[in-house]
Every structure is written in C-alpha cells, then in structure tokens.
Scaffold this motif. Sequence first.
Motif, short mmCIF file in Angstrom:
data_model
loop_
_atom_site.label_atom_id
_atom_site.label_comp_id
_atom_site.label_asym_id
_atom_site.label_seq_id
_atom_site.Cartn_x
_atom_site.Cartn_y
_atom_site.Cartn_z
N THR A 187 72.56 38.13 54.75
CA THR A 187 73.43 39.44 55.04
C THR A 187 74.19 39.62 53.81
O THR A 187 74.46 40.73 53.46
CB THR A 187 74.48 38.90 56.19
N CYS A 188 74.78 38.28 53.19
CA CYS A 188 75.50 38.78 51.90
C CYS A 188 74.63 39.46 50.87
O CYS A 188 74.95 40.39 50.13
CB CYS A 188 76.13 37.29 51.41
N LEU A 189 73.63 38.79 50.60
CA LEU A 189 72.53 39.41 49.61
C LEU A 189 72.32 40.63 49.95
O LEU A 189 72.37 41.67 49.06
CB LEU A 189 71.33 38.36 49.65
N GLY A 190 72.08 41.42 51.12
CA GLY A 190 71.71 42.78 51.49
C GLY A 190 72.97 43.45 51.23
O GLY A 190 72.86 44.56 50.82
N LEU A 191 74.05 42.98 51.63
CA LEU A 191 75.43 43.69 51.19
C LEU A 191 75.64 43.96 49.83
O LEU A 191 75.93 45.12 49.37
CB LEU A 191 76.57 43.08 52.00
N GLY A 192 75.63 42.85 48.94
CA GLY A 192 75.95 42.98 47.43
C GLY A 192 74.90 43.73 46.87
O GLY A 192 75.22 44.67 46.06
N TYR A 193 73.46 43.60 47.13
CA TYR A 193 72.59 44.21 46.59
C TYR A 193 72.69 45.96 47.10
O TYR A 193 72.44 46.70 46.13
CB TYR A 193 71.11 43.92 46.95
N TYR B 25 81.78 40.89 58.86
CA TYR B 25 81.46 41.52 57.72
C TYR B 25 82.98 41.42 56.81
O TYR B 25 82.91 41.05 55.60
CB TYR B 25 81.34 43.06 57.61
N LEU B 26 83.97 41.48 57.53
CA LEU B 26 85.43 41.44 57.06
C LEU B 26 85.75 40.10 56.38
O LEU B 26 86.28 39.75 55.15
CB LEU B 26 86.57 42.00 57.89
N LYS B 27 85.39 39.15 57.39
CA LYS B 27 85.52 37.61 56.87
C LYS B 27 84.64 37.30 55.66
O LYS B 27 85.00 36.67 54.80
CB LYS B 27 85.33 36.85 58.14
N MET B 28 83.52 37.75 55.73
CA MET B 28 82.64 37.46 54.87
C MET B 28 83.16 37.88 53.28
O MET B 28 83.01 37.35 52.36
CB MET B 28 81.12 37.81 54.91
N ILE B 29 83.33 39.30 53.48
CA ILE B 29 84.17 39.92 52.17
C ILE B 29 85.45 39.14 51.76
O ILE B 29 85.50 38.87 50.61
CB ILE B 29 84.33 41.22 52.43
N LYS B 30 85.98 38.79 52.66
CA LYS B 30 87.13 37.99 52.36
C LYS B 30 87.09 36.52 51.78
O LYS B 30 87.54 36.17 50.50
CB LYS B 30 88.15 37.81 53.41
N LEU C 184 80.16 38.10 45.93
CA LEU C 184 79.80 39.58 46.37
C LEU C 184 79.95 40.50 45.47
O LEU C 184 79.37 41.56 45.01
CB LEU C 184 80.41 40.01 47.76
N THR C 185 81.23 40.46 44.82
CA THR C 185 81.64 41.18 43.63
C THR C 185 80.60 40.94 42.45
O THR C 185 80.04 42.18 41.71
CB THR C 185 82.93 41.13 43.09
N ILE C 186 80.15 40.02 42.10
CA ILE C 186 79.15 39.61 40.98
C ILE C 186 77.74 40.15 41.41
O ILE C 186 77.26 40.87 40.69
CB ILE C 186 79.32 38.12 40.64
N MET C 187 77.33 40.10 42.65
CA MET C 187 75.94 40.44 42.79
C MET C 187 76.17 42.13 43.12
O MET C 187 75.10 42.74 42.30
CB MET C 187 75.73 39.93 44.44
#
Length: 265
Positions: free
Chosen positions: A199-205, A50-55, A61-64
Amino acid sequence: MDKIYPRIPRYLVSKGRLQHAREAYAWAMTIPVTQVGDLPEHVSAAQPSYLKMIKDYRKPLTIMAMGSFCFIFGSFIIQSWGQVLLNESFNFSIHRVANLFMILSLGDLIGRLLSAWACDYLGRRWTLFICGLMGALGCTIAAFCIQITTILPFLGLNMISSGWVFFVGIFIAMMFGDGAFGVINAFGGEMFPNPIRSTCLGLGYGVGATAKIIGPIFLGAIIGSESLSQNIVLTPFLIFAFIFFLGAITYLFARETRHIQLEEI
C-alpha cells in the motif's frame, strides 16, 4: 508442483497453506521438501488507514514519492521528447532515430540489470545516488552538446556532430536514470513493514508518477512556440540534470535495508 511454484511462500504461509509453502521453498532452492527448515511465523495485523500511514511513515513516503518523481521526470521526458528532438532539432532521419532508440532501450535494460546487481554490493542508497549522478551527467552532456562539439576539433574529433553528442548524453541519462528502476521500487517496498508494504509503495510511487504528466507539460511550456533548434535543449536539460541530482540526494536520507530481514523493518 507446477500449480504452486509461482506462489510466494510468505503468501502461502499467510493463508495457512504450510505444506504448499514448504514445497514452494523447496522448488526455489532446488532441495527436497524434507530439508526445508522452520517456516517464518505469520503475524496478522489490521490494515491502518491512509491518514495513519502518512502520519507514521511520513519520511519514507516522502523519500519514495520525491525520489521516484525525480527519476521519472527526467527519463520520461527523454522517452516522450527525445525522438522529436533528434529528428527536428538535429536533423536525424526517422529511420535513424528509430534505430537509435532501440539502442537506447538496450542501454536502459543494461542499466536496470546493473543497478539490480550493484544494490547488493554497494547498498540501495549508494546505488541510487550513483545512478542519479550519472543521470545528471548525461543530461548535462545533452544540454551542452553544441558547446562540446566546438571543443571536439581540438581533440582531433572533427566528425562528431552535436546530434551525436546529444544522443550520447540521453543514452547515459536513460541507462542510469531510468535504469535505476531496477532497484527503486524494490527499495521503496523495503522501507515499510510487511502489513502495509504494498500500500505504501503504491502510494509513494503513485505520487511520484505524476512526473509523467508534469514533465512533458513542463518541457512544452519551456519550448513554447519556438522552433525546435539545437539551442532549445540547453535550459531544459540543465533543469533535468538538477532534478536527477536532487533525486540522488533524496535517497541518501533513506534507511539502508541491505542485509536487513523484512520482518525487522
């Protein structure tokens, strides 16, 4: 065939079920299996942390998260408080409020279908920008419902009450603000490469969905212990209009994904 057609061909390819993938493509395109061309190559990749995806994907991710937060905020407030305001502030009967919210739900459905259709012609970014602007317009109409009612007699529209103006405002806000979810999640998924898309879609949403908690609390804090008069809607709905506008601007910073293959993202 009945057992496999719900499967996504990409998923079948990833599992090595190439013949089933061909049959799924053939079913979707209504052509014989023999006419299915070469299947896309599946490249497996390790799931990053998760940390690498956020980085690595901080901007999308911020836009989503921010975009979905803004659209959820305004629309969920209307869903949770709209009926109360129509009933107690504008003195609509419970029966009429129920019927009006059935109409509101129909408008929401039409908005979702419209945004899903428009995104293939206008692009994802501009479709969401327009939806956000229209959501802001609807909230502005709802906020100034009393002021608008005082102007209507000069236009020969004496029979329209502030309650009906307020309903028109929230109808527009829901049709476009909540109707934007016909494309928001699809566009959110298209911002990320295949291995981390869900994963990123779920995290952002998921971060954006905190608006379902913050929004009603925020409105309750503004109203406080005041009686639910018609004047109570002015400040909150102007704020909701600004938040919808902020959401509209947010998606303009996203990368347009129309006409881009998923493998190229």
